[in-house]
Every structure is written in C-alpha cells, then in structure tokens.
Design a protein around this motif. Structure first.
Motif, PDB file in Angstrom:
ATOM      1  N   SER A  23       0.829  -1.197   0.000  1.00 22.40           N
ATOM      2  CA  SER A  23       0.000   0.000   0.000  1.00 22.40           C
ATOM      3  C   SER A  23       0.871   1.257   0.000  1.00 22.40           C
ATOM      4  O   SER A  23       0.563   2.233  -0.686  1.00 22.40           O
ATOM      5  CB  SER A  23      -0.919  -0.013   1.215  1.00 22.40           C
ATOM      6  N   ALA A  26       2.304   1.676  -3.555  1.00 20.90           N
ATOM      7  CA  ALA A  26       1.388   1.857  -4.678  1.00 20.90           C
ATOM      8  C   ALA A  26       0.846   3.276  -4.748  1.00 20.90           C
ATOM      9  O   ALA A  26       0.825   3.988  -3.751  1.00 20.90           O
ATOM     10  CB  ALA A  26       0.232   0.862  -4.558  1.00 20.90           C
ATOM     11  N   GLY A  27       0.423   3.652  -5.937  1.00 18.03           N
ATOM     12  CA  GLY A  27      -0.166   4.980  -6.101  1.00 18.03           C
ATOM     13  C   GLY A  27       0.254   5.575  -7.425  1.00 18.03           C
ATOM     14  O   GLY A  27       0.885   4.897  -8.256  1.00 18.03           O
ATOM     15  N   GLN A  28      -0.074   6.864  -7.617  1.00 21.08           N
ATOM     16  CA  GLN A  28       0.269   7.508  -8.884  1.00 21.08           C
ATOM     17  C   GLN A  28       1.775   7.527  -9.098  1.00 21.08           C
ATOM     18  O   GLN A  28       2.264   7.443 -10.217  1.00 21.08           O
ATOM     19  CB  GLN A  28      -0.261   8.947  -8.883  1.00 21.08           C
ATOM     20  N   GLY A  30       4.461   5.222  -8.322  1.00 20.04           N
ATOM     21  CA  GLY A  30       4.693   3.862  -7.823  1.00 20.04           C
ATOM     22  C   GLY A  30       6.137   3.631  -7.381  1.00 20.04           C
ATOM     23  O   GLY A  30       7.074   4.142  -7.998  1.00 20.04           O
ATOM     24  N   ARG A 297      -7.240   3.106  -4.137  1.00 23.38           N
ATOM     25  CA  ARG A 297      -6.301   4.023  -4.765  1.00 23.38           C
ATOM     26  C   ARG A 297      -5.800   3.538  -6.112  1.00 23.38           C
ATOM     27  O   ARG A 297      -5.300   4.323  -6.912  1.00 23.38           O
ATOM     28  CB  ARG A 297      -5.088   4.224  -3.845  1.00 23.38           C
ATOM     29  N   THR A 298      -5.861   2.222  -6.345  1.00 21.74           N
ATOM     30  CA  THR A 298      -5.170   1.688  -7.524  1.00 21.74           C
ATOM     31  C   THR A 298      -6.089   1.122  -8.603  1.00 21.74           C
ATOM     32  O   THR A 298      -5.663   0.962  -9.740  1.00 21.74           O
ATOM     33  CB  THR A 298      -4.195   0.569  -7.113  1.00 21.74           C
ATOM     34  N   SER A 301      -7.008   4.271 -12.379  1.00 22.31           N
ATOM     35  CA  SER A 301      -5.851   5.161 -12.336  1.00 22.31           C
ATOM     36  C   SER A 301      -6.289   6.614 -12.230  1.00 22.31           C
ATOM     37  O   SER A 301      -7.322   7.014 -12.766  1.00 22.31           O
ATOM     38  CB  SER A 301      -4.965   4.977 -13.565  1.00 22.31           C
TER      39      SER A 301
END
Lengths: 334, 262
Positions: A23, A26-28, A30, A297-298, A301
């Motif tokens: 977590s 991860a995200g915009q 990465g 969040r993932t 996109s």
C-alpha cells in the motif's frame, strides 16, 4: 494453544506487513517494495523526493487505515459479544450517525475554532454524546431496547444530516457527501497522533473484558448467575466502542461492513471465544481496511475511490454468501 | 442455606409471588410443584436474587442475596434456568468451562480440569465435548447446561425444570445427581412438573398455587389426592407403589367417561 489460532495469527501478521508495504508503494507515483523498506529503515533512495513523499503522505495514510480498520474490527467483535447478536455492529448504537451530524454541523456552519481539527473534533464529540444518549435512554430495558433505541436515534440523526445538507451551500454538500463515503486520504501524522491513543484505549479495554464477554453468550441472567456485573460490563464496552469508533469515524468518515464482517470471518476459523476473537478481529480489521484502501487508490488510475464504497461493495455480497453458507450447513449463527 | 421470609414479587402489576416463606436446608432436595402460572419460576428467580422484591427478604447464607455482590453470590449458589440458548457456536467444553468463571483467581481454579471432567461425566455429555452447542438436541443442551451449573461447584443449586426436555433415563439421572449433591451437604431446590418424580425424589415438597405456598413437607404428607386435586383443578389419584410403597401420583384420565357420554 490451538494450532488454528497460531496459524491465523501468523497469517494475519504476515498479511499486515505485506499489505502495508504494498500500500505504501502503490499509487500515482509507484515505488517497489524494496524502496519502501529502505525508506522505512532510514536508508537513502535513488530519488530524494520519494523518501519525503513516503514519510509525509503514504506512511501516515497506511497507518491511519490500519488504526481505523483495527478499531472497527475490535468494536464489531465487542458489539456482537455484548449484544449476543451476530448482526450487531458499532453503528447500531448511533456512533457513526451521531459523528456524521457533528461533522456536518462544522462543515455547514464553517466552524474553525479547532483549526484543521474542527470537523473531526465535533464529529468525535457528537458520536460520543449520541452513543451515551442511546445508552442512557435504554439502560433499563436490556439489549433489545438498546438496539431499538439506536434505530430511533439513527433515524433522527439521518434527518439532521439531511436538514444540514439542505441548509448548506453547494460546496458544503459536496464535502458532506464525501465525508459520508469514507476515506483515509489526506491523513497526516498530526491526525494519526490524535487517533492512535484513543484506539489504544479501546483496544486495552476490549482485551481486558474479552473473557467476560464469553459469558454474555449465555444470556444476561445466566451471566449474572456466574458473577458478571452485566450492567457495568455493558457500560464499559459501550464507552470503549464510543471512544474508538468516534475517533475512527471522525477522520475517516463512515466505513461500513468492516465491523460486521471481520468478527464473523474470525469466528469461522477459530470459533467464538473472545480471548482470540478480539485480538484477531483487530489484526483482521487492520489488514482488511489497508487492503481496501490499496484497492481504492489503484483500481482506477488517477482516481481515489471512497473507501467506504469499496468495503460495502465487496463486503455486502460477501456477507450474503456467508449467511447462505451458514444456513445451508446448519448449526445456527457463525 | 436460602431463606425466604414473606417474599412477594410483583411484575407488571400482577402479584406473582404472594408472601412466601420457605427455607432450603443443607442436605435436602426441596421440590417445588404447582400448576402453570403458580409462580414457581418467579419464586426461583427471587431466591436467586434476579428480581426486585415487592416485600419480604431472601437470605443466602444469612445475608441478603443482593448484598453478596455478583461474584460472591456465584460462589454460593448456581442457577439452572428453564431455557439456555447460547448466542454463538461455543463448543460444549467451552460452555461447561464457563461454569468455573466465579473461581478465577482463587485456589479453587486449580481444580478446574477435574471439576469440568466430572461435570461432563456426571451428566453423560463427555462424548459431545467437541460439538457446537447450538447443534445439539434439546435434551443434550439441557444436560450441558446442567453440567455448566454443576461445574460451578456451589453448595446451593436452584434448578428450574431440569428434566423437562429429558428422556426417562436422564430424568432419573438428573434427580439422582441432585440427591448426591444434597447427601454431600448441599441444598437443592428443584422446580418439577412431574408429580411422580417429585413424590419419588423429594425430601420435602412445596406446593405453590396462585403465588402462595399451600403445603410444604415430606412427599407422603403433602402428596395427597385431596390437596393435589384441589390445586391442579383436576382429579388426581395417589396410591402406594406395590413394591416400594412410595406414593405414585396419577391424574384421573377421562377417556372412558368421555366415551360413555358421547
């Protein structure tokens, strides 16, 4: 100790670590898990901004999701245990709806007396007061009376929220809608430090009363015959739930189904004894909410889906399947 | 062990127990009988300290039952209620273990394992110990609930219809356990519907009617056709067992008479 119990705790602990690391990465923007671990132990990353982003944004968000999930899981187990009812969840005593009224008040009237903490602060106080009101109004009538009083109070709180949305302007309405959908976005360390001690209080109390909750499964009268001061135990539990859930809800908004589903899952694996159920629901809730936040969040996109929507969307059908399965297998409630 | 002095209980405006004085003595099985609605369960609940009294007092070992506090009372008297649902699927062993709760932190806690094993054995539910309580039959649940009560190891036992769901063998088993407990110096109060069981197993019988005790004494004195017929508003016959001489109680069955009239 029972082998299933050991395995469950091992799996949950491992899940907690893995989900948290994933977590955080991860995200915009990465990051591989190895970078997350490097940042955690204080080693420099190739990208100097990455470490700052992790510590300022991602880590507090992950920790917040763990705290909120843990307290919702524990409080679900507490409520189901105290009410001897597998359908009980923290919301039935008005914690969430009361907190919603508090949050909406501060949003609509633009209160700022506590700075950034105003909306969470009023939500916390309102959640606490609502729960204590439900308790005080139904004290003498036993558990059914408390649940029915909760229904009435929830209805009134729902009406109050509707009225506030009607009174508020466009921006306020939008804010209320998003608050009610639930989210751990925007969590900061300052919020974490406020929520964490309240969660710790709830967890400590729940572990202390766990053994006695087993006896409530026999019924109030039978528990009293076995030396339990049922009234006092119920008051302690309701206060612990009010503190913990108000704290969680005040920051994260309304996140449904975690408190309901997690204890059921744990009971399926290790049985209903609260000495295991309470700590396992703590870990289970934390893992589940951290995973839900990861999904939120993932999965789309450039979009941060409301986490309450994710938990309800997955939790609802899953819960239905669970009920069907239990019914067909016989043996009553999970 | 338990003394009720002029006890009255009022629930929802109705006087369910009316000025009852009764004593449960050490070493006896005292059986409470009476027609439906006579106030047997209400009286038992009052003796257990569950209900506020409209009058009189209940003493447990010489002290008001409410003054002991929940834990201390639980070390002196155990109560078997009529219905014993368990809200989550605890296994039988866990349910019986719950009976040891009042002794936690005391020297008696060391005996937990042997006491639990004995309670399971005495009630004949050893083979069920790993089963989930809600999956048991009514009679099995009743015996497990009794095992939990026995595991509490209290001098006083208050049992509300412990035989209602049981077959003949287990009815006799439960009452012989009550006897054994009494012979060991305990006091057992049992609510029964079966007058035959009451007459056969009681040291004393108390007959309750309309919230009042109308008779109390040894079965041979209390179980008379005249008294029971009046209390139950139905003709009852009492005659001695051909072999043992103990009183047998049977209701007069009206099948032949109905046949004649129709």
């Amino acid at each position: 100790m029972n082998r299933r119990v050991v395995v469950l705790f091992a799996v949950l602990a491992a899940g907690l670590v893995v989900v948290s690391l994933m977590s955080a990465g991860a995200g915009q923007y990465g990051l591989p898990v190895s970078d997350v671990v490097r940042a955690l132990v204080g080693k420099p990353l190739s990208d100097p901004y990455a470490s700052g982003a992790l510590w300022a944004v991602r880590f507090p968000r992950v920790v917040m999701s763990l705290l909120v999930g843990a307290v919702l899981g524990v409080c679900g187990a507490l409520m189901q245990g105290t009410f001897g009812n597998p359908l009980a969840e923290p919301g039935i005593v008005g914690v969430s709806s009361g907190a919603a009224v508090g949050a909406c008040l501060s949003i609509v009237f633009g209160w700022t007396f506590l700075g950034a903490f105003t909306a969470p602060g009023t939500a916390f106080v309102a959640g606490l007061l609502t729960t204590l009101a439900v308790y005080a109004l139904s004290r003498s009538g036993g558990t059914t009376s408390m649940i029915l009083t909760g229904v009435a109070v929830n209805a009134v709180a729902g009406a109050a929220v509707a009225l506030l949305m009607f009174v508020g302007d466009q921006a306020a309405r939008e804010q209320i809608v998003f608050w009610q959908l639930g989210s751990v976005a925007g969590a900061r360390w300052s919020y974490v430090w406020v929520v964490a001690p309240l969660v710790v209080v709830t967890v400590v109390v729940s572990l202390a009363v766990a053994r006695r909750l087993d006896l409530l499964a026999l019924g109030d009268r039978q528990a009293r015959h076995l030396g339990v001061d049922v009234e006092r135990l119920r008051l302690v539990v309701v206060c612990a739930v009010a503190v913990g859930v108000s704290a969680a809800v005040s920051y994260a908004g309304i996140i449904s189904f975690v408190g309901l589903v997690v204890p059921h899952l744990v009971r399926m694996v290790v049985g209903p004894g609260h000495r295991v159920l309470v700590p396992a629901s703590l870990l289970g809730g934390a893992v589940l909410l951290a995973a839900a936040d990861l999904v939120a969040r993932t999965v789309v996109s450039y979009a941060d889906l409301p986490i309450g929507m994710v938990t309800a969307l997955i939790g609802g059908p899953f819960f239905f399947w669970l009920l069907r399965r239990t019914r067909t297998r016989g043996g009553g409630w999970l | 062990m338990i003394t009720a002095a002029g006890v009255s209980v009022r629930l929802g405006g109705a006087l369910l127990v009316d000025d009852v004085s009764l004593e449960l003595r050490a070493g006896e099985v005292l059986v409470l009988v009476g027609p439906n609605g006579a106030g047997k369960s209400t009286l038992l609940a009052a003796l257990a300290g569950d209900l506020p009294l409209a009058g009189g007092q209940v003493l447990l070992d010489g002290r008001g039952v409410g003054e002991w506090g929940a834990v201390n009372a639980a070390r002196r008297r155990a109560v078997l209620t009529q219905h014993n649902p368990v809200s989550f699927p605890f296994d039988v062993l866990s349910v019986v273990e719950m009976g040891r709760a009042p002794w936690r932190g005391m020297a008696e806690e060391d005996d937990d394992d042997s006491v639990i094993a004995a309670a399971l054995r005495d009630t004949g539910v050893e083979h069920l110990s790993a089963r989930a309580y809600p999956t048991l039959s009514g009679g099995e649940q009743a015996r497990v609930a009794l095992a939990r009560v026995l595991a509490q190891r209290t001098p006083v036992l208050l049992l509300d219809e412990p035989t209602a769901a049981l077959d003949v063998r287990h009815q006799e088993l439960v009452l012989s356990l009550a006897h054994r407990h009494a012979r060991g110096g305990g006091g057992v109060l049992v609510v029964l519907h079966d007058l035959g069981l009451a007459a056969a197993h009681a040291d004393r019988v108390a007959v309750l009617d309309g919230g009042k005790v109308v008779a109390v004494g040894p079965p041979a004195e209390v179980c008379t056709a005249e008294l029971l017929s009046a209390v139950y508003r139905h003709p009852v016959e009492v005659f001695p067992h051909p072999r043992t001489g103990l009183p047998l109680v049977l209701p007069v069955r009206s099948r032949e008479e109905d046949g004649c009239q129709s």
